[in-house]
Write a protein that holds these residues in place. Structure first.
Motif, mmCIF file in Angstrom:
data_model
loop_
_atom_site.group_PDB
_atom_site.id
_atom_site.type_symbol
_atom_site.label_atom_id
_atom_site.label_comp_id
_atom_site.label_asym_id
_atom_site.label_seq_id
_atom_site.Cartn_x
_atom_site.Cartn_y
_atom_site.Cartn_z
ATOM 1 N N SER A 459 0.831 -1.208 0.000
ATOM 2 C CA SER A 459 0.000 0.000 0.000
ATOM 3 C C SER A 459 0.864 1.256 0.000
ATOM 4 O O SER A 459 0.542 2.248 -0.658
ATOM 5 N N PHE A 460 1.960 1.200 0.753
ATOM 6 C CA PHE A 460 2.855 2.351 0.821
ATOM 7 C C PHE A 460 3.418 2.694 -0.559
ATOM 8 O O PHE A 460 3.458 3.857 -0.964
ATOM 9 N N SER A 463 0.887 4.445 -2.488
ATOM 10 C CA SER A 463 0.708 5.819 -2.007
ATOM 11 C C SER A 463 1.798 6.736 -2.555
ATOM 12 O O SER A 463 1.533 7.886 -2.920
ATOM 13 N N VAL A 464 3.033 6.230 -2.609
ATOM 14 C CA VAL A 464 4.123 7.011 -3.210
ATOM 15 C C VAL A 464 3.823 7.283 -4.677
ATOM 16 O O VAL A 464 3.972 8.417 -5.164
ATOM 17 N N LEU A 465 3.391 6.260 -5.398
ATOM 18 C CA LEU A 465 3.073 6.442 -6.817
ATOM 19 C C LEU A 465 1.913 7.421 -6.992
ATOM 20 O O LEU A 465 1.936 8.248 -7.913
ATOM 21 N N THR A 466 0.902 7.342 -6.133
ATOM 22 C CA THR A 466 -0.214 8.295 -6.198
ATOM 23 C C THR A 466 0.289 9.725 -6.135
ATOM 24 O O THR A 466 -0.086 10.573 -6.954
ATOM 25 N N GLU A 467 1.142 10.002 -5.152
ATOM 26 C CA GLU A 467 1.628 11.374 -5.002
ATOM 27 C C GLU A 467 2.521 11.781 -6.161
ATOM 28 O O GLU A 467 2.457 12.927 -6.634
ATOM 29 N N ALA A 468 3.341 10.866 -6.663
ATOM 30 C CA ALA A 468 4.190 11.186 -7.810
ATOM 31 C C ALA A 468 3.344 11.530 -9.033
ATOM 32 O O ALA A 468 3.633 12.504 -9.753
ATOM 33 N N LEU A 469 2.294 10.745 -9.292
ATOM 34 C CA LEU A 469 1.401 11.040 -10.418
ATOM 35 C C LEU A 469 0.697 12.372 -10.219
ATOM 36 O O LEU A 469 0.562 13.166 -11.162
ATOM 37 N N PHE A 470 0.246 12.629 -9.007
ATOM 38 C CA PHE A 470 -0.432 13.892 -8.718
ATOM 39 C C PHE A 470 0.499 15.076 -8.982
ATOM 40 O O PHE A 470 0.127 16.054 -9.648
ATOM 41 N N LEU A 471 1.718 15.001 -8.478
ATOM 42 C CA LEU A 471 2.665 16.102 -8.674
ATOM 43 C C LEU A 471 3.024 16.269 -10.147
ATOM 44 O O LEU A 471 3.147 17.397 -10.646
#
Length: 479
Positions: A459-460, A463-471
């Motif tokens: 899951s972690f 979550s890192v990938l989510t934030e990278a895609l968002f940024l």
């Protein structure tokens, strides 16, 4: 149409490169997280503050190594109420960083905290609390989830973003600010002053508060509601001095009797709050049954849930009251004595939409009105925290949901949280135009604040990938 198709192909290739960077760097991300977990950065006054300094310095160095920021610094601010003193008491060290946006790109502020809760008794842990260990796909240790994983999610996403841009020969244009607080677990006592003193450094169009949870190990969650908090010490007195329980018991009410009878008036027979003036909110919630509650909360066989209504409504949208501490003789020192005074810590969670000052007044008036046998009551050390509701109509929420769905492979759940993050109200006050997103890396089995706190590693990484895609998508977005 051809131009659109070509752009989509470029965007897809860019995101594939970013996904590869997150995966390639994940072992390094975990190693850095483990190094942070080994630092016992407890912010409570009884613990060595040197560990907080060491934690802040480690994080500052990780940020400098990215090569992204114009400024990386460790700063402190006066605690609330001390800002006008000649030699004010300062809060714990926070790490701040900023890079200015290029052109018309937006700026995002990333928040997390590097301080942790006290570990409690070592014997309650399966492995030492500050020696990270891996079991069954999880990383165990104090702060592994709350909130050093939040810190590393930010750093890992920024690394992947910067290295992906460098590999493609382009400049990162997004503005990024970071605020890694050092006293969230001790009431964020300098938070407001810190924001005011560093406003220009932290100003942003969108704010990510990475201090919440996902829906479960396989489903992302966007926190859209948080309860507020009211806590205080209640002192109950009935005697001028202790007296022999055999000589006077049965005729004289001691403070423990009065406190037990008084505290019982706070709840109905089914455990629902019975304080007039504490209100509920109307919030929709996804399905959640008693079986899941029992598993996640550790409810013992034969012990029934409390309250009324849908289970998630009780946790997200209704008030709750807990007695979290009692000052009285312990069993080892119990004597046949009528106790003259008892002090208890009352912690209440209040529904979104209710002001904490109003809730505290309701609690105080209830207790005074129900004091048994004429017991004397006094109130000390009040702590009030605002509830929070996210405006889900903004562009940042839409981008966050899309990034979650793409990283996790399933749509996110809009969720409430029974806990509180009171400082969000101060972010809203200082940056009223910024959109605030509450995200996190925790899951229901993470046991934050408890022994055997842990982080689900798969899951972690999502979550890192989510934030990278968002940024990355903000890096392509005009302000």
């Amino acid at each position: 149409m051809a131009g659109t198709s070509e752009q989509q192909e470029r965007d897809a290739a860019r995101e594939a490169e970013l996904r590869g960077r997150v995966a390639e760097q994940f072992s390094r991300t975990l190693a850095d997280l483990e190094r942070l977990v080994r630092i016992p950065s407890v912010s409570w006054p009884a613990f060595d503050p040197a560990h907080l300094v060491a934690s802040a310095e480690e994080i500052a160095e990780l940020l400098r190594e990215t090569g992204v920021f114009d400024v990386v610094d460790i700063r402190r601010a006066p605690v609330a109420g001390a800002e006008h003193e000649a030699d004010p008491e300062l809060g714990q060290p926070a790490v701040v960083a900023r890079r200015e946006p290029r052109g018309d790109r937006p700026t995002v502020l990333l928040y997390a905290h590097h301080d942790v809760q006290p570990p409690g008794r070592d014997e309650d842990w399966d492995t030492p609390p500050f020696e990270p260990s891996h079991r069954d796909g999880r990383l165990y240790g104090r702060g592994a989830a709350d909130d050093k994983a939040g810190v590393m999610a930010h750093i890992a996403a920024i690394r992947a973003l910067a290295e992906s841009a460098a590999a493609e020969g382009r400049e990162l244009e997004l503005g990024i600010a970071l605020f890694i607080e050092g006293e969230e677990e001790w009431a964020s006592q300098s938070f407001g002053n810190f924001l005011r003193e560093n406003r220009d450094l932290l100003a942003a169009d969108a704010i990510i508060v990475a201090d919440s949870s996902n829906w479960d190990e396989h489903t992302p969650g966007l926190t859209v509601a948080l309860r507020g908090a009211v806590a205080f010490n209640l002192r109950v007195e009935t005697l001028a001095h202790a007296s022999h329980s055999g000589m006077f018991g049965g005729a004289v009410p001691d403070a423990m009797l009065a406190a037990v009878r008084l505290l019982d008036t706070l709840w109905d027979a089914d455990g629902a709050v019975a304080v007039e003036g504490l209100r509920s909110a109307e919030l929709s919630s996804p399905p959640y049954d008693e079986q899941r509650l029992r598993a996640e909360a550790g409810l013992l066989d034969g012990v029934s849930p409390i309250g009324r209504g849908e289970i998630l409504s009780r946790i997200w949208a209704q008030p709750a009251i807990s007695v979290t501490g009692i000052d009285a003789p312990d069993v080892a020192n119990a004597s046949n004595t009528l106790i003259p005074a008892v002090r208890v810590r009352i912690s209440a969670r209040i529904a979104p939409g209710q002001q904490p000052e109003e809730a505290f007044t309701a609690l105080r008036e209830h207790l005074l009105a129900h004091a048994p046998f004429g017991a004397r009551l006094s109130f000390e050390d009040e702590s009030l925290g605002q509830a929070f509701l996210v405006d889900t109509e903004g562009w940042a929420v839409g981008e966050a949901r899309r990034a979650m769905a793409d990283a996790w492979g399933r749509e996110p759940v809009d969720m409430g949280v029974g806990g509180s993050i009171p400082f969000i109200a101060e972010l809203v006050e200082e940056f009223p135009a910024a959109q605030i997103l509450v995200t996190g890396v925790e899951d229901p089995d993470g046991r934050a604040h408890s022994p055997n706190e842990s982080l689900h590693l798969a899951s972690f990484e999502k979550s890192v990938l989510t934030e990278a895609l968002f940024l990355d998508r903000l890096d392509r977005r005009t302000r």
